[in-house]
Design an enzyme around this catalytic site. Sequence first.
Site, PDB file in Angstrom:
ATOM      1  N   SER A 143      51.912  46.432  63.711  1.00  0.00           N
ATOM      2  CA  SER A 143      53.102  45.672  64.012  1.00  0.00           C
ATOM      3  C   SER A 143      52.425  43.977  63.701  1.00  0.00           C
ATOM      4  O   SER A 143      51.286  43.725  63.820  1.00  0.00           O
ATOM      5  CB  SER A 143      53.783  45.546  65.178  1.00  0.00           C
ATOM      6  OG  SER A 143      54.060  46.877  65.328  1.00  0.00           O
TER       7      SER A 143
HETATM    8  N1  SAM Z   1      51.869  50.030  68.077  1.00  0.00           N
HETATM    9  C1  SAM Z   1      51.402  50.134  66.537  1.00  0.00           C
HETATM   10  C2  SAM Z   1      49.909  49.305  66.319  1.00  0.00           C
HETATM   11  O1  SAM Z   1      49.752  48.526  67.204  1.00  0.00           O
HETATM   12  O2  SAM Z   1      49.587  49.434  65.218  1.00  0.00           O
HETATM   13  C3  SAM Z   1      52.340  49.953  65.601  1.00  0.00           C
HETATM   14  C4  SAM Z   1      52.846  51.128  65.198  1.00  0.00           C
HETATM   15  S1  SAM Z   1      53.881  51.480  64.013  1.00  0.00           S
HETATM   16  C5  SAM Z   1      55.053  50.221  63.774  1.00  0.00           C
HETATM   17  C6  SAM Z   1      54.810  52.800  64.465  1.00  0.00           C
HETATM   18  C7  SAM Z   1      54.094  53.974  65.084  1.00  0.00           C
HETATM   19  O3  SAM Z   1      55.097  54.937  65.550  1.00  0.00           O
HETATM   20  C8  SAM Z   1      53.685  54.581  63.548  1.00  0.00           C
HETATM   21  O4  SAM Z   1      52.234  55.109  63.567  1.00  0.00           O
HETATM   22  C9  SAM Z   1      54.488  55.960  63.639  1.00  0.00           C
HETATM   23  O5  SAM Z   1      53.975  57.197  63.006  1.00  0.00           O
HETATM   24  C10 SAM Z   1      54.765  56.258  65.147  1.00  0.00           C
HETATM   25  N2  SAM Z   1      55.847  57.197  65.378  1.00  0.00           N
HETATM   26  C11 SAM Z   1      57.404  57.347  64.833  1.00  0.00           C
HETATM   27  N3  SAM Z   1      57.929  58.120  65.670  1.00  0.00           N
HETATM   28  C12 SAM Z   1      57.158  58.809  66.466  1.00  0.00           C
HETATM   29  C13 SAM Z   1      57.427  59.695  67.658  1.00  0.00           C
HETATM   30  N4  SAM Z   1      58.239  60.419  67.855  1.00  0.00           N
HETATM   31  N5  SAM Z   1      56.204  59.716  68.688  1.00  0.00           N
HETATM   32  C14 SAM Z   1      55.131  59.094  68.594  1.00  0.00           C
HETATM   33  N6  SAM Z   1      54.757  58.246  67.670  1.00  0.00           N
HETATM   34  C15 SAM Z   1      55.897  57.971  66.556  1.00  0.00           C
END
Ligand code: SAM
Length: 221
Positions: A64
């Site tokens: 992000s």
């Molecule tokens: N917090 C992260 C960082 O600091 O890099 C950014 C995360 S990215 C914007 C969103 C993440 O949510 C992705 O890695 C995606 O695979 C994960 N995601 C989406 N749906 C999910 C779910 N149901 N459970 C866990 N992770 C999920």
Amino acid sequence: MMSVSLQDFQRKELIKKLIESGIKEKKVLDAINTVKRELFVSPEFKRFAYENNALPISNSQTISQPYTVAFMTEILKVNPGDKILEIGTGSGYQAAILCELGADVYSVERIEQLYKEAGIILKKAGYNVKLKCSDGTKGWKEYAPYDGIIVTAGSPSIPETLVNQLALGGKLVIPVGDKHIQEIWCVTKEKDKKGKDTFTTDKYQYFKFVPLIGDEGWKNA
Ligand code: SAM
């Protein structure tokens, strides 16, 4: 004379930008000034690590934007010793910021490769985060309740399971909207005079996140 690396300088410049954009909480700014974001991005993007932008990570996901991380962390109001659950580990950067705030951090990621890579990076960077590879819309029941839950992917609605894993006074910070744009919501769990659970929702500004995919999120990308 103390030497300052290019990254130290760029990190300080980023902090100035975050303050100009309205981030006020010193402990959040200090955490961002401490975590080495360049460790959480792929080698080809390291030189952009301190630009105030989201960057690609593997499996078409993103780390992000620093402003987004700061904004959501500020709303979460983390105190040292709080038990915090993050949904969407991604690169591990947000989890590292939560550790710097003194939280006991649990994080769930649905993509196995990201779960494994984040585990390696966080350990190397010295952060102790409990990680799980699973559908985070179901939370992490074994360690509930949590003082805070932060969802870093965009959801069509509030996953009821997550709300049910909040401690009294706990906050769920989550982007809610369609697949193109989401508003940051903060749901706080309280009790009314009769001792019944009540939930207050505050709504903030709009962002764009990758989708939260799972049982209580989007059914597909
Ligand atoms: N917090 C992260 C960082 O600091 O890099 C950014 C995360 S990215 C914007 C969103 C993440 O949510 C992705 O890695 C995606 O695979 C994960 N995601 C989406 N749906 C999910 C779910 N149901 N459970 C866990 N992770 C999920």
